[in-house]
Design an enzyme around this catalytic site. Sequence first.
Site, PDB file in Angstrom:
ATOM      1  N   ARG A   1       0.823  -1.089  -0.060  1.00 44.18           N
ATOM      2  CA  ARG A   1      -0.134  -0.195  -0.128  1.00 44.18           C
ATOM      3  C   ARG A   1       0.776   1.434  -0.031  1.00 44.18           C
ATOM      4  O   ARG A   1       0.509   2.298  -0.458  1.00 44.18           O
ATOM      5  CB  ARG A   1      -0.939  -0.068   1.110  1.00 44.18           C
ATOM      6  CG  ARG A   1      -1.780   1.267   1.203  1.00 44.18           C
ATOM      7  CD  ARG A   1      -2.991   1.200   1.832  1.00 44.18           C
ATOM      8  NE  ARG A   1      -3.037   0.318   3.171  1.00 44.18           N
ATOM      9  CZ  ARG A   1      -2.350   0.719   4.382  1.00 44.18           C
ATOM     10  NH1 ARG A   1      -1.709   1.871   4.276  1.00 44.18           N
ATOM     11  NH2 ARG A   1      -2.439  -0.344   5.420  1.00 44.18           N
TER      12      ARG A   1
ATOM     13  N   TYR B   1     -17.235  16.565 -15.483  1.00 40.54           N
ATOM     14  CA  TYR B   1     -17.245  15.375 -15.530  1.00 40.54           C
ATOM     15  C   TYR B   1     -18.113  15.115 -14.391  1.00 40.54           C
ATOM     16  O   TYR B   1     -17.892  15.330 -13.154  1.00 40.54           O
ATOM     17  CB  TYR B   1     -15.967  14.634 -15.484  1.00 40.54           C
ATOM     18  CG  TYR B   1     -16.171  13.214 -15.529  1.00 40.54           C
ATOM     19  CD1 TYR B   1     -16.516  12.364 -16.595  1.00 40.54           C
ATOM     20  CD2 TYR B   1     -15.938  12.491 -14.037  1.00 40.54           C
ATOM     21  CE1 TYR B   1     -16.615  10.938 -16.600  1.00 40.54           C
ATOM     22  CE2 TYR B   1     -16.095  11.169 -14.200  1.00 40.54           C
ATOM     23  CZ  TYR B   1     -16.522  10.555 -15.305  1.00 40.54           C
ATOM     24  OH  TYR B   1     -16.622   9.018 -15.150  1.00 40.54           O
TER      25      TYR B   1
ATOM     26  N   ASP C   1      -8.097  18.756 -14.783  1.00 43.29           N
ATOM     27  CA  ASP C   1      -8.242  17.309 -15.168  1.00 43.29           C
ATOM     28  C   ASP C   1      -8.040  17.118 -16.752  1.00 43.29           C
ATOM     29  O   ASP C   1      -8.627  17.690 -17.622  1.00 43.29           O
ATOM     30  CB  ASP C   1      -9.864  16.928 -15.137  1.00 43.29           C
ATOM     31  CG  ASP C   1     -10.152  15.661 -15.536  1.00 43.29           C
ATOM     32  OD1 ASP C   1      -9.487  15.007 -16.248  1.00 43.29           O
ATOM     33  OD2 ASP C   1     -11.196  15.185 -15.268  1.00 43.29           O
TER      34      ASP C   1
ATOM     35  N   LYS D   1      -8.438   6.072 -19.411  1.00 43.27           N
ATOM     36  CA  LYS D   1      -8.878   6.582 -20.744  1.00 43.27           C
ATOM     37  C   LYS D   1      -7.799   6.476 -21.816  1.00 43.27           C
ATOM     38  O   LYS D   1      -7.290   5.271 -21.825  1.00 43.27           O
ATOM     39  CB  LYS D   1      -9.361   7.771 -20.591  1.00 43.27           C
ATOM     40  CG  LYS D   1     -10.525   8.077 -19.654  1.00 43.27           C
ATOM     41  CD  LYS D   1     -11.856   7.263 -19.702  1.00 43.27           C
ATOM     42  CE  LYS D   1     -12.801   7.378 -18.780  1.00 43.27           C
ATOM     43  NZ  LYS D   1     -13.472   8.491 -18.030  1.00 43.27           N
TER      44      LYS D   1
END
Length: 381
Positions: free
Chosen positions: A53, A105, A177, A202
């Site tokens: 982690r 978004y 973004d 994406k």
Amino acid sequence: MKASKRYRFETLAVHAGHEVDPGTGAVIAPIHLSTTFERDADGSYPHGFIYSRNHNPNRNGLEAALAALEGGAVSAAFGSGLAAVTAIMQGLQPGDHVIAPADIYHGTANVLKHLFAKWQVGTSFVDMTRIDTVAQAIRPNTRLVWIETPSNPLLQCVDIAALAELAHRAGARAIADNTFASPVLQRPLTLGCDMVMHATTKYLGGRSDVLGGAVIALHDDDAFAQVRQAQLFGGGVPSPFDCWLVMRSLPTLPYRMQAHCANARKVAAFLHEHPKVSVVHYPGLPDNPFHALASRQMSDFGGMLSFEVAGGKDAAMTVAGKVDIFTRATSLGGTESLIEHRASIEGPDSKTPQGLLRVSIGLEHADDLIDDLTQALEHVQ
Ligand SMILES: *Cc1c(COP(=O)(O)O)cnc(C)c1O
């Protein structure tokens, strides 16, 4: 690769974060699934890794690569784009104020409205295509100006440099973004932004087979330390395999983007002339209201576009129902072209026009995409 040398984008895409494995000489990094790493007899961690982690070799490689591609000093990778958004917002305090685009978004809007509003982080959603509207929305407690360009699904563009300057004058940070453009086409850190956020799901992943997100910061500063803390303490990290998949895609990113852009330009030009299409939203079209701005701050116009079918929802659904090559699905940035009736996925408060179809232009031959849209549009009365 000598990190000290400033290589060009394509070279960085192939080499940054990709090291020959020191243990085996493997040219391509192995996937380190181990969650835990051995200590020496003296209690130290000789390889610098403790627990996955906190750090993982695959994640370190991905973070180094993304920082290099966006021109940042540091990066933190997450298990999804929205986990990256959430980590950024977790750096805010109760009472802080955010300015965000009205056409943000919808998932990022959900984070602000449903996760952070109840912790007293308020957001003003404004038309960011107008600098004066943004200036009027600034309050003494404004800490963050969220920039998204081109926007979804209308492909509106906002002036990154002007907004970053406005944010800084108000004592706020500017964060972009950059998912729709990718660092190939637009580099917000060079235009004054403090951080960039990506859904690596994406274009960076590029194959519709991995979910991921990242934050890249210009400086390794206190604000980035907050993001790193949210990553380590909050634990929204990507798996080693997820990191490896994104790394596998990065070397082809500049070449994929060239092809996405070339195809989108042709499809947009075709739709622009079609009698059953009332409007095409693509900043690459010379008569698009954002063409001049996009030409200034982007090196090309991207692979995303939307168009409105004359006749509204029924006509749009007919086209989406009749295409053969395009897949009816949400998301973007993969090799395959996708088509989507946006208003229905955004739900009842959506302001998206009912006749609008958003397409993610893939890497098929442009003429096949055009032929497919031609036959689908013939079914519209
Ligand atoms: C997909 C997307 C996100 C969210 O990414 P996830 O990986 O789906 O969480 C954020 N911003 C934009 C512009 C996106 O397209």
